[in-house]
Scaffold this active site. Structure first.
Site, PDB file in Angstrom:
ATOM      1  N   CYS A 190       0.841  -1.197   0.000  1.00 34.23           N
ATOM      2  CA  CYS A 190       0.000   0.000   0.000  1.00 34.23           C
ATOM      3  C   CYS A 190       0.879   1.251   0.000  1.00 34.23           C
ATOM      4  O   CYS A 190       1.947   1.281   0.621  1.00 34.23           O
ATOM      5  CB  CYS A 190      -0.908   0.006   1.221  1.00 34.23           C
ATOM      6  N   CYS A 218       1.423  -9.347   7.114  1.00 29.30           N
ATOM      7  CA  CYS A 218       0.014  -8.953   7.082  1.00 29.30           C
ATOM      8  C   CYS A 218      -0.870  -9.921   7.847  1.00 29.30           C
ATOM      9  O   CYS A 218      -2.046  -9.669   8.023  1.00 29.30           O
ATOM     10  CB  CYS A 218      -0.486  -8.919   5.643  1.00 29.30           C
TER      11      CYS A 218
HETATM   12  S1  SF4 Z   1      -2.132  -0.838   7.233  1.00 29.60           S
HETATM   13 FE1  SF4 Z   1      -2.118  -2.564   5.761  1.00 29.60          FE
HETATM   14  S2  SF4 Z   1      -4.030  -2.430   4.583  1.00 29.60           S
HETATM   15 FE2  SF4 Z   1      -3.787  -0.492   5.728  1.00 29.60          FE
HETATM   16  S3  SF4 Z   1      -2.888   0.882   4.217  1.00 29.60           S
HETATM   17 FE3  SF4 Z   1      -1.173  -0.053   5.386  1.00 29.60          FE
HETATM   18  S4  SF4 Z   1      -0.573  -1.950   4.291  1.00 29.60           S
HETATM   19 FE4  SF4 Z   1      -2.559  -1.243   3.481  1.00 29.60          FE
END
Ligand code: SF4
Length: 245
Positions: A190, A218
């Site tokens: 992201c 994740c």
């Molecule tokens: S916390 Fe995880 S899902 Fe949320 S923006 Fe960051 S990488 Fe993406």
């Protein structure tokens, strides 16, 4: 036997064992490893589904990669979206950039935008391919090539590959490369949670760089019952209850 031959055998064997009626798919965010997997799987079984998580926070360059992959292989990449109501509820109660506040908030965001949507999509698959390598980080040092401890089975044909081998395969096959590599990124996710790495840093150092190393995954792991199971789950459940998401 070379690592390419070994990976090809793993893929062909998995396609035989788990394929048929879309029983197997590639899950990728279009980093180099994922593109290598897409290429090897499409060579072995053209049209095998390719899935990606469209979290709502991806960099625009990732969409360029999706277009390039679709053109090259004549496929439509399936974009897995989070539940809009869950995202709206989380953002309303916690803010859009909640992941900066604490590890628990970051896990919550990853759960809502990544883990749960993927969990829902994978429930009908027998197995999926991922581009994980053991040398990417300590957290990945023990990954199995074929991990049957969870459902669906997780297959990592590149587990033993080095980053140099990935680069060599990419160059030899003229594979498309994510534009952010040219900007110094070595791991891409992201947009707000990924940065370029500094010389000498771990490949995953640019992911959630404000956290400790042990936190940098994740939670995309599934129990035999298909549930996400990590040590943070108890904490997460408490947060989810409070946030009503
Ligand atoms: S916390 Fe995880 S899902 Fe949320 S923006 Fe960051 S990488 Fe993406």
């Amino acid at each position: 036997m070379s690592h390419i031959q070994t990976a090809t055998r793993v893929i062909e064997s998995a396609l035989r064992e788990f394929g048929g009626e879309s029983g197997v798919a590639v899950v990728t965010s279009f980093q180099r490893e994922g593109v290598v997997i897409v290429d090897m799987v499409q060579r072995a079984a053209p049209g095998t589904p390719v899935l990606t998580l469209e979290t709502g926070r991806l960099p625009s360059a990732t969409f360029e990669m999706i277009d390039a992959i679709e053109r090259r292989y004549g496929i439509t990449v399936e974009r897995i979206h989070p539940d809009p109501a869950e995202v709206a509820s989380m953002v309303e109660s916690q803010g859009i950039d909640l992941f900066r506040d604490s590890y628990a908030q970051r896990v919550l965001c990853c759960q809502v935008r990544k883990v749960r949507p993927l969990e829902k999509r994978l429930v009908n698959l027998n197995a999926f391919f991922a581009g994980l390598r053991r040398s990417q980080s300590e957290a990945r040092a023990d990954i199995e090539v074929v991990d049957r401890s969870s459902q669906p089975v997780k297959i990592s044909p590149l587990a033993d590959w080095s980053s140099e081998e990935v680069l060599r395969y990419t160059a030899e096959h003229k594979l498309p490369e994510h534009p952010l590599y040219a900007a110094g990124y070595t791991s891409i996710g992201c947009d707000p949670c990924t940065r370029a790495v500094l010389p000498g840093e771990d490949e995953r150092a640019g992911r959630w760089w404000w956290e400790t190393d042990e936190a940098k995954e994740c939670g995309l792991h599934f129990t035999p019952e298909g549930k996400v199971e990590r040590k943070v789950d108890v904490l997460l459940r408490e947060i989810l209850e409070r946030a009503s998401v």
